[in-house]
Write an enzyme that holds these catalytic residues in place. Sequence first.
Site, PDB file in Angstrom:
ATOM      1  CB  SER A 171      -0.908   0.003   1.236  1.00 14.91           C
ATOM      2  OG  SER A 171      -1.601   1.232   1.316  1.00 14.91           O
ATOM      3  CG  HIS A 203      -3.613  -1.263  -2.499  1.00 16.91           C
ATOM      4  ND1 HIS A 203      -4.667  -1.970  -3.043  1.00 16.91           N
ATOM      5  CD2 HIS A 203      -4.156  -0.496  -1.510  1.00 16.91           C
ATOM      6  CE1 HIS A 203      -5.786  -1.646  -2.418  1.00 16.91           C
ATOM      7  NE2 HIS A 203      -5.507  -0.755  -1.489  1.00 16.91           N
ATOM      8  CG  ASP A 219      -4.952   2.909  -0.014  1.00 16.39           C
ATOM      9  OD1 ASP A 219      -5.911   2.127  -0.185  1.00 16.39           O
ATOM     10  OD2 ASP A 219      -3.890   2.575   0.550  1.00 16.39           O
ATOM     11  CG  MET A 226      -8.614   7.423   0.816  1.00 17.50           C
ATOM     12  SD  MET A 226      -8.058   7.408   2.540  1.00 17.50           S
ATOM     13  CE  MET A 226      -7.059   5.926   2.564  1.00 17.50           C
ATOM     14  CG  HIS A 282      -9.129   0.619  -2.125  1.00 18.42           C
ATOM     15  ND1 HIS A 282      -8.804   0.320  -0.813  1.00 18.42           N
ATOM     16  CD2 HIS A 282     -10.488   0.558  -2.186  1.00 18.42           C
ATOM     17  CE1 HIS A 282      -9.919   0.108  -0.133  1.00 18.42           C
ATOM     18  NE2 HIS A 282     -10.949   0.251  -0.939  1.00 18.42           N
ATOM     19  CG  MET A 332     -11.400   3.600  -0.062  1.00 15.83           C
ATOM     20  SD  MET A 332     -10.152   3.526   1.233  1.00 15.83           S
ATOM     21  CE  MET A 332      -8.657   3.623   0.239  1.00 15.83           C
ATOM     22  CG  MET A 352     -12.364  -2.672   2.852  1.00 17.66           C
ATOM     23  SD  MET A 352     -10.689  -2.218   2.347  1.00 17.66           S
ATOM     24  CE  MET A 352     -10.104  -1.296   3.777  1.00 17.66           C
ATOM     25  CG  ASP A 404      -6.454  -2.535   2.089  1.00 14.21           C
ATOM     26  OD1 ASP A 404      -5.531  -2.328   2.908  1.00 14.21           O
ATOM     27  OD2 ASP A 404      -6.877  -1.654   1.317  1.00 14.21           O
TER      28      ASP A 404
END
Length: 218
Positions: free
Chosen positions: A9, A34, A36, A38, A67, A69, A143, A177
Amino acid sequence: MPQAIIAPSMLSSDFANLQAEAKRMIDAGADWLHMDVMDGHFVPNITIGAPVIKSLRKHTSAFLDCHMMVSNPEKWIDDFKEAGASQLTIHLEAVENENRKIGHEVIKKVHEAGMKVALAIKPKTPVEEVYPFVDEVDMVLVMTVEPGFGGQKFMADMMPKVEQLRKKCPNLNIQVDGGIDPDTIERAGKAGANVIVAGSSLFKQGINTAETIKSFRS
């Protein structure tokens, strides 16, 4: 079960040296990176967007596992396609809720854009809610923390979801994750997860990243 895939990550990396951190992870044996994403709305934190993915893509050929989010993830499909994302992981809660039922549509759009697509579920979402989509997606993310922040404690009570999903879908990529480290990886693997996201346990100072990745595979 599909082969093991290790995806550091990058939220735990040094963002001022993202190119070097990405190379360090790949050189240490990582399979994916990975990313993230957001938006401060779907989750309370804000991280990166398509411009950062685009900048990183110039310096790596690695599989970029994004990912998402974010609320309304369908708005960002074209931007992430142009940025060079390899896969978009969409939260089921963002596309299938009391106001919106567009999960199948979004999955189709991501595939049409030339990317792989996955569905993610938060800890409070029953695993059965992904069942109508499993034949359409490339991966499901279960998750093991509440999404939005790194460094949280692994939620072992999510493992029955992984076990149930693996039993139903023996050939599906199943990702976990949150809170994955040398002490929790065995539980995740035994439950049936084959795609492992790890942040703090791979980036913290003083660890041998290559050895840790190797141990995750075993």
